[in-house]
Scaffold this active site. Structure first.
Site, short mmCIF file in Angstrom:
data_model
loop_
_atom_site.label_atom_id
_atom_site.label_comp_id
_atom_site.label_asym_id
_atom_site.label_seq_id
_atom_site.Cartn_x
_atom_site.Cartn_y
_atom_site.Cartn_z
N GLU A 198 -6.39 7.07 -4.78
CA GLU A 198 -5.35 6.64 -5.69
C GLU A 198 -5.96 6.18 -6.92
OE1 GLU A 198 -2.04 6.69 -6.03
OE2 GLU A 198 -1.74 8.07 -4.33
N SER A 231 0.86 -1.27 0.07
CA SER A 231 0.16 0.09 0.02
C SER A 231 0.75 1.23 -0.07
CB SER A 231 -0.86 0.01 0.98
OG SER A 231 0.05 0.19 2.25
N SER A 262 -9.31 3.04 -3.13
CA SER A 262 -8.45 4.06 -2.75
C SER A 262 -8.49 5.21 -3.68
CB SER A 262 -6.90 3.49 -2.74
OG SER A 262 -6.25 4.78 -2.90
N TYR A 271 0.35 1.10 -8.12
CA TYR A 271 -0.47 0.90 -6.75
C TYR A 271 -2.15 1.41 -7.29
CZ TYR A 271 -2.97 1.59 -2.48
OH TYR A 271 -3.85 1.36 -1.46
#
Ligand code: G4F
Length: 330
Positions: A131, A88, A129, A153
């Protein structure tokens, strides 16, 4: 009525440890998946769940091994499965894209497949996430915002999110995702910027360090408190139907604002101590991310409570106490 059984991957991490505490306090039988290496170094790797060890059951498995995840799911027969484990730390994802993609995508796929095969009625939570939004086209970001990830990621999380949605749509699995924006606490790993700052400030206060070297101070994040965010995970699995939710505070701050607040809380001027080092910049930075959690508020009754200054102060106080204890013991 028998106790509900929960299985948590990533139970030794910040979120996993808060979630295990929450579920244990709600009367769940809590099981966690850990890597073998965690049992070999319990003082370090199990430190966040140390106080809970007599209330939870740990199972050795790895995201890289379908067989081990299958065995863990078969042993536990969970009613709820919270899939939090991942590589992560975004910087590592730039350094080693292959292992990030392998572990995060295959691990999610293996677990979904084992749950579908062995416990098809189990409710499944996937830790999505912010992200995933990456270079987002709109702000704030909500559930309908297009994903444009900017790191391996982020790409791995989009794949996990799509796998989760596909198991829901194609196989009828009760599977939901939380799209969590940054969430911090005194249990955050030292590699993440907030903890790097608060632990660095504590060391400066105690005379152990004289400067703090950071990357891009202009980067912005929507930072909330991890303890509140695991409540949202639990609520997501208690709904009538599976769905996806953005979990965020809706407020954005720069790294520099975090730094300034952290130093100000101990009456120091950050400009005397902080160096912005271009070698710590990321190859690709995100557009400023700010989450719109209005769907979570409407449907889950969840909203972030801890404000930015409270979060900074709590983390600083915890690091100061921890460093003082360490100093006294040495
Ligand atoms: O704290 P960070 O490393 O967290 P990042 O990359 O936003 O990711 C975290 O939050 C995501 C959303 O919830 C999670 F998906 C992910 O797993 C993880 O929990 O970096 C925050 C920002 C970045 O823009 C980075 O460039 O801080 C900037 N930064 C500036 N100096 C730094 C530093 N980050 C780190 N880690 N270290 C620095 O010295």
């Amino acid at each position: 009525m028998s106790r509900k059984r929960a299985l948590i991957t990533g139970i030794t991490g910040q979120d996993g440890s808060y979630l295990a505490e929450l579920l244990a306090s709600e009367g769940y039988e809590v099981h966690g998946i850990v890597r073998r290496i965690a049992l070999e170094d319990p003082d370090h790797r199990l430190r966040r769940i140390q106080p809970l060890l007599d209330q939870i059951t740990l199972h050795v498995a790895s995201l890289e091994s379908y067989a081990s995840l299958h065995t863990a799911v078969e042993e536990v027969q969970p009613d709820e499965c919270y899939h939090l484990a991942a590589q992560s730390f975004v910087t590592y994802a730039f350094d080693d894209e292959f292992s990030t993609l392998n572990a995060n995508i295959n691990g999610t796929h293996y677990l979904l497949s084992a749950v579908k095969r062995l416990v098809p009625k189990c409710r499944f939570y996937f830790a999505g996430s912010s992200e995933m939004f990456g270079a987002a086209e709109e702000s704030p970001q909500r559930e309908t915002t297009r994903f444009r990830p900017r790191s391996a990621y982020g790409i791995s999380k989009v794949a996990g999110f799509d796998l989760t949605r596909n198991y829901r749509d194609a196989y009828g699995l009760w599977a939901s995702s939380g799209i969590l924006f940054n969430h911090e606490s005194p249990r955050r790993g030292y590699e993440f910027v907030t903890r790097k700052i608060t632990s660095g400030v504590a060391k400066i206060v105690l005379g152990k360090e004289s400067q703090l070297r950071l990357g891009n101070l202009r980067a912005q994040r929507d930072w909330g408190h991890a303890k509140e965010y695991v409540h949202a995970m639990h609520l997501i699995l208690q709904q009538e139907r599976p769905d996806d939710y953005v979990i965020a505070t809706g407020t954005c701050h720069t790294v520099e604002e975090f730094v300034a607040a952290a130093f100000a809380s101990v009456n120091l001027d950050w400009r005397d101590y902080v160096i912005s080092d271009a070698s710590l910049y990321r190859p690709a930075e995100l557009h400023p991310l700010r989450g719109d959690a209005s769907k979570a508020e409407r449907e889950l009754g969840w909203r972030a409570k801890t404000d930015f200054d409270q979060l900074v102060k709590e983390m600083i106080q915890a690091d100061l106490s921890g460093q003082r204890l360490r100093q006294a013991a040495s």
